[in-house]
Design a protein around this motif. Sequence first.
Motif, PDB file in Angstrom:
ATOM      1  N   PHE A   3     -70.141  79.697-125.937  1.00 19.36           N
ATOM      2  CA  PHE A   3     -68.224  79.361-125.772  1.00 19.36           C
ATOM      3  C   PHE A   3     -68.027  78.474-125.298  1.00 19.36           C
ATOM      4  CE2 PHE A   3     -65.309  78.422-122.452  1.00 19.36           C
ATOM      5  CZ  PHE A   3     -64.281  79.557-123.005  1.00 19.36           C
ATOM      6  N   GLU A   4     -68.111  77.287-125.816  1.00 17.23           N
ATOM      7  CA  GLU A   4     -68.215  75.599-124.923  1.00 17.23           C
ATOM      8  C   GLU A   4     -67.404  75.259-124.325  1.00 17.23           C
ATOM      9  OE1 GLU A   4     -67.189  73.404-128.608  1.00 17.23           O
ATOM     10  OE2 GLU A   4     -68.734  74.270-130.018  1.00 17.23           O
ATOM     11  N   ILE A   5     -68.058  74.539-123.038  1.00 22.03           N
ATOM     12  CA  ILE A   5     -67.632  73.841-122.426  1.00 22.03           C
ATOM     13  C   ILE A   5     -68.123  72.651-121.520  1.00 22.03           C
ATOM     14  CG2 ILE A   5     -68.512  75.122-120.422  1.00 22.03           C
ATOM     15  CD1 ILE A   5     -66.643  75.464-119.101  1.00 22.03           C
ATOM     16  N   ASP A   6     -67.455  71.495-121.372  1.00 22.69           N
ATOM     17  CA  ASP A   6     -68.431  70.636-121.149  1.00 22.69           C
ATOM     18  C   ASP A   6     -68.219  70.222-119.855  1.00 22.69           C
ATOM     19  OD1 ASP A   6     -68.136  69.435-123.899  1.00 22.69           O
ATOM     20  OD2 ASP A   6     -65.470  68.376-124.102  1.00 22.69           O
ATOM     21  N   TYR A   7     -69.288  69.856-119.338  1.00 18.76           N
ATOM     22  CA  TYR A   7     -69.361  70.139-117.838  1.00 18.76           C
ATOM     23  C   TYR A   7     -69.054  68.835-117.219  1.00 18.76           C
ATOM     24  CZ  TYR A   7     -71.332  74.924-117.590  1.00 18.76           C
ATOM     25  OH  TYR A   7     -71.429  76.134-118.025  1.00 18.76           O
ATOM     26  N   PRO A   8     -69.366  68.518-115.743  1.00 16.62           N
ATOM     27  CA  PRO A   8     -69.024  67.443-115.354  1.00 16.62           C
ATOM     28  C   PRO A   8     -69.880  66.372-116.102  1.00 16.62           C
ATOM     29  CG  PRO A   8     -67.945  68.282-113.955  1.00 16.62           C
ATOM     30  CD  PRO A   8     -68.889  69.680-115.275  1.00 16.62           C
ATOM     31  N   THR A  87     -80.736  72.966-108.668  1.00 15.29           N
ATOM     32  CA  THR A  87     -79.909  73.125-106.989  1.00 15.29           C
ATOM     33  C   THR A  87     -78.597  72.458-107.590  1.00 15.29           C
ATOM     34  OG1 THR A  87     -81.237  73.236-105.694  1.00 15.29           O
ATOM     35  CG2 THR A  87     -79.658  73.132-104.687  1.00 15.29           C
ATOM     36  N   ALA A  88     -78.888  71.073-107.802  1.00 18.90           N
ATOM     37  CA  ALA A  88     -77.445  70.180-108.406  1.00 18.90           C
ATOM     38  C   ALA A  88     -76.713  70.798-109.858  1.00 18.90           C
ATOM     39  CB  ALA A  88     -78.116  69.417-108.861  1.00 18.90           C
ATOM     40  N   SER A  89     -77.224  71.304-110.427  1.00 23.56           N
ATOM     41  CA  SER A  89     -76.947  71.710-112.072  1.00 23.56           C
ATOM     42  C   SER A  89     -75.884  73.242-111.730  1.00 23.56           C
ATOM     43  CB  SER A  89     -78.010  71.647-113.340  1.00 23.56           C
ATOM     44  OG  SER A  89     -79.014  72.738-112.699  1.00 23.56           O
ATOM     45  N   GLU A  90     -76.856  74.339-110.920  1.00 21.92           N
ATOM     46  CA  GLU A  90     -76.055  75.043-110.416  1.00 21.92           C
ATOM     47  C   GLU A  90     -74.911  75.270-109.776  1.00 21.92           C
ATOM     48  OE1 GLU A  90     -76.506  78.685-111.598  1.00 21.92           O
ATOM     49  OE2 GLU A  90     -78.380  77.791-112.993  1.00 21.92           O
ATOM     50  N   PHE A  91     -75.111  74.142-108.254  1.00 21.66           N
ATOM     51  CA  PHE A  91     -73.529  73.675-107.892  1.00 21.66           C
ATOM     52  C   PHE A  91     -72.927  73.838-108.746  1.00 21.66           C
ATOM     53  CE2 PHE A  91     -71.407  71.010-105.440  1.00 21.66           C
ATOM     54  CZ  PHE A  91     -70.901  71.652-104.677  1.00 21.66           C
ATOM     55  N   ILE A  92     -73.042  72.473-109.693  1.00 16.67           N
ATOM     56  CA  ILE A  92     -72.253  71.872-110.570  1.00 16.67           C
ATOM     57  C   ILE A  92     -71.379  72.930-111.216  1.00 16.67           C
ATOM     58  CG2 ILE A  92     -71.804  70.388-112.690  1.00 16.67           C
ATOM     59  CD1 ILE A  92     -73.891  68.414-111.283  1.00 16.67           C
ATOM     60  N   LYS A  93     -72.517  73.415-112.401  1.00 11.46           N
ATOM     61  CA  LYS A  93     -71.568  74.981-113.516  1.00 11.46           C
ATOM     62  C   LYS A  93     -70.828  75.885-112.165  1.00 11.46           C
ATOM     63  CE  LYS A  93     -74.317  76.933-116.483  1.00 11.46           C
ATOM     64  NZ  LYS A  93     -75.462  77.593-116.653  1.00 11.46           N
ATOM     65  N   THR A  94     -71.194  76.314-110.928  1.00 12.82           N
ATOM     66  CA  THR A  94     -70.253  77.525-110.555  1.00 12.82           C
ATOM     67  C   THR A  94     -69.201  76.805-110.148  1.00 12.82           C
ATOM     68  OG1 THR A  94     -70.295  78.810-108.843  1.00 12.82           O
ATOM     69  CG2 THR A  94     -71.832  76.965-108.243  1.00 12.82           C
ATOM     70  N   LEU A  95     -68.804  75.459-109.451  1.00 16.58           N
ATOM     71  CA  LEU A  95     -67.772  74.663-108.916  1.00 16.58           C
ATOM     72  C   LEU A  95     -67.195  74.462-110.292  1.00 16.58           C
ATOM     73  CD1 LEU A  95     -66.903  73.774-106.034  1.00 16.58           C
ATOM     74  CD2 LEU A  95     -67.682  71.281-107.465  1.00 16.58           C
ATOM     75  N   THR A  96     -67.860  74.346-111.340  1.00 12.68           N
ATOM     76  CA  THR A  96     -66.916  73.954-112.382  1.00 12.68           C
ATOM     77  C   THR A  96     -66.020  75.114-113.128  1.00 12.68           C
ATOM     78  OG1 THR A  96     -68.380  72.256-113.782  1.00 12.68           O
ATOM     79  CG2 THR A  96     -66.835  73.130-115.074  1.00 12.68           C
ATOM     80  N   TRP A  97     -66.758  76.289-113.219  1.00 12.56           N
ATOM     81  CA  TRP A  97     -65.853  77.441-113.241  1.00 12.56           C
ATOM     82  C   TRP A  97     -65.942  78.638-112.186  1.00 12.56           C
ATOM     83  CZ3 TRP A  97     -65.924  79.589-117.917  1.00 12.56           C
ATOM     84  CH2 TRP A  97     -66.652  79.784-119.366  1.00 12.56           C
ATOM     85  N   ARG A  98     -65.223  77.716-111.456  1.00 11.38           N
ATOM     86  CA  ARG A  98     -64.485  77.803-109.775  1.00 11.38           C
ATOM     87  C   ARG A  98     -62.614  77.293-110.677  1.00 11.38           C
ATOM     88  NH1 ARG A  98     -66.279  80.100-105.054  1.00 11.38           N
ATOM     89  NH2 ARG A  98     -68.084  80.433-105.001  1.00 11.38           N
ATOM     90  N   TYR A  99     -63.415  76.114-110.877  1.00 13.17           N
ATOM     91  CA  TYR A  99     -62.584  75.160-111.429  1.00 13.17           C
ATOM     92  C   TYR A  99     -61.027  75.571-112.500  1.00 13.17           C
ATOM     93  CZ  TYR A  99     -59.556  70.866-113.187  1.00 13.17           C
ATOM     94  OH  TYR A  99     -59.499  70.099-113.327  1.00 13.17           O
ATOM     95  N   VAL A 100     -61.730  75.869-113.877  1.00 15.72           N
ATOM     96  CA  VAL A 100     -61.381  76.244-115.062  1.00 15.72           C
ATOM     97  C   VAL A 100     -60.682  77.825-114.980  1.00 15.72           C
ATOM     98  CG1 VAL A 100     -63.140  74.834-116.349  1.00 15.72           C
ATOM     99  CG2 VAL A 100     -63.860  76.806-116.240  1.00 15.72           C
ATOM    100  N   ALA A 101     -61.990  78.497-114.145  1.00 15.08           N
ATOM    101  CA  ALA A 101     -60.713  80.154-114.170  1.00 15.08           C
ATOM    102  C   ALA A 101     -60.003  79.941-113.093  1.00 15.08           C
ATOM    103  CB  ALA A 101     -62.312  80.608-113.429  1.00 15.08           C
ATOM    104  N   GLY A 102     -59.382  78.579-112.320  1.00 13.49           N
ATOM    105  CA  GLY A 102     -58.121  79.260-111.735  1.00 13.49           C
ATOM    106  C   GLY A 102     -58.809  79.901-110.464  1.00 13.49           C
ATOM    107  N   GLY A 103     -60.156  79.711-109.828  1.00 15.02           N
ATOM    108  CA  GLY A 103     -60.026  80.622-109.140  1.00 15.02           C
ATOM    109  C   GLY A 103     -60.671  79.451-107.459  1.00 15.02           C
ATOM    110  N   ASN A 104     -60.809  80.638-106.143  1.00 18.18           N
ATOM    111  CA  ASN A 104     -61.136  79.796-105.195  1.00 18.18           C
ATOM    112  C   ASN A 104     -62.483  78.965-105.017  1.00 18.18           C
ATOM    113  OD1 ASN A 104     -58.833  80.915-103.799  1.00 18.18           O
ATOM    114  ND2 ASN A 104     -59.660  82.440-103.381  1.00 18.18           N
ATOM    115  N   PRO A 105     -62.363  78.128-104.820  1.00 21.27           N
ATOM    116  CA  PRO A 105     -60.669  77.368-104.209  1.00 21.27           C
ATOM    117  C   PRO A 105     -60.130  76.154-104.097  1.00 21.27           C
ATOM    118  CG  PRO A 105     -63.109  75.588-103.672  1.00 21.27           C
ATOM    119  CD  PRO A 105     -63.215  76.602-104.728  1.00 21.27           C
TER     120      PRO A 105
END
Length: 303
Positions: A3-8, A87-105
């Motif tokens: 699954f292709e996704i471009d991260y920050p 730590t930084a990369s895992e945080f960015i990944k979870t924040l990105t997926w929250r954003y693209v999926a439309g999850g909280n926050p």
Amino acid sequence: MSFEIDYPALYYPADADSLAGQHRFVRATRLRLFALFAAAVGGAGSIEAGSLDLFGLLGLLSFVVALGTSAYLQATDPARHWYDGRTASEFIKTLTWRYVAGGNPFPRSLTAEAADRAFRSQLAEGIELEKLPAPRVGTPTKQITDRMRELRGRPFTQRRQDYRDGRIEEQRLWHARKADVNEQRKNTFTGIAITLEFAGVVGAAFKAFGLLDIDLLGVFSAAAAGLAAWMQARSYGDNQRAYARTAHQLGLIADELDTVTEDDWPRFVDQAENALSSEHIQWRAAKGLGPPRQRGTTSAAES
């Protein structure tokens, strides 16, 4: 599954620094343990070549290598780059997926502008920028990519399927594979350790009865100690249990996913990402580190 996704843009130097730090740490630790084993071999016997003792020379060179790698690990601290980068990369990944999926926050009830502001704010708050490598000239700087906006803009049913394929299933399979690899390595190295201990018994018998001039007891003892230190550094058993637990948790999440309604979706994504983050928190604890820096996860709609 792909699954292709471009991260920050911040994700890529963090991930690269983590992988480089891990590789440097593993290579240096392996070299140091091999050098200490070679030093034990050097002290086990004696072969004269003129005025030179070849076994003694092996011991000398091996201790020099071991001392050099210890100094390298102390001076460069590659493990710290590994831990901070992950730590930084895992945080960015979870924040990105929250954003693209439309999850909280970042629920879809937010306007595009509000969601983007909230994402950038949490990204800046959650990343310790001073711990990342300096950016190279010409590297991308876009933190919210076109692909991220495209995924976020899809209808609910498509976003739910994307989240299943690109996040939950991908991570479930990754954790299952890692659990299997760590289980195999734990069993392999445990078998080798038992063999070395048996060889140590044989070496001790040879020494006790004067059957051999070479100190096999010291050689096999050093090998067993080095192997134990390697297994402790790699934490195969702890990793296997943590990866397996997360894989099972993600299986339960995947089973529930298709029944989640659009109203419950932001909360569901939040819980799923918290489950994924728990594995990283446990990984940090296993490395003797504290939890990641606290970051706000309050919905922007509530702030």
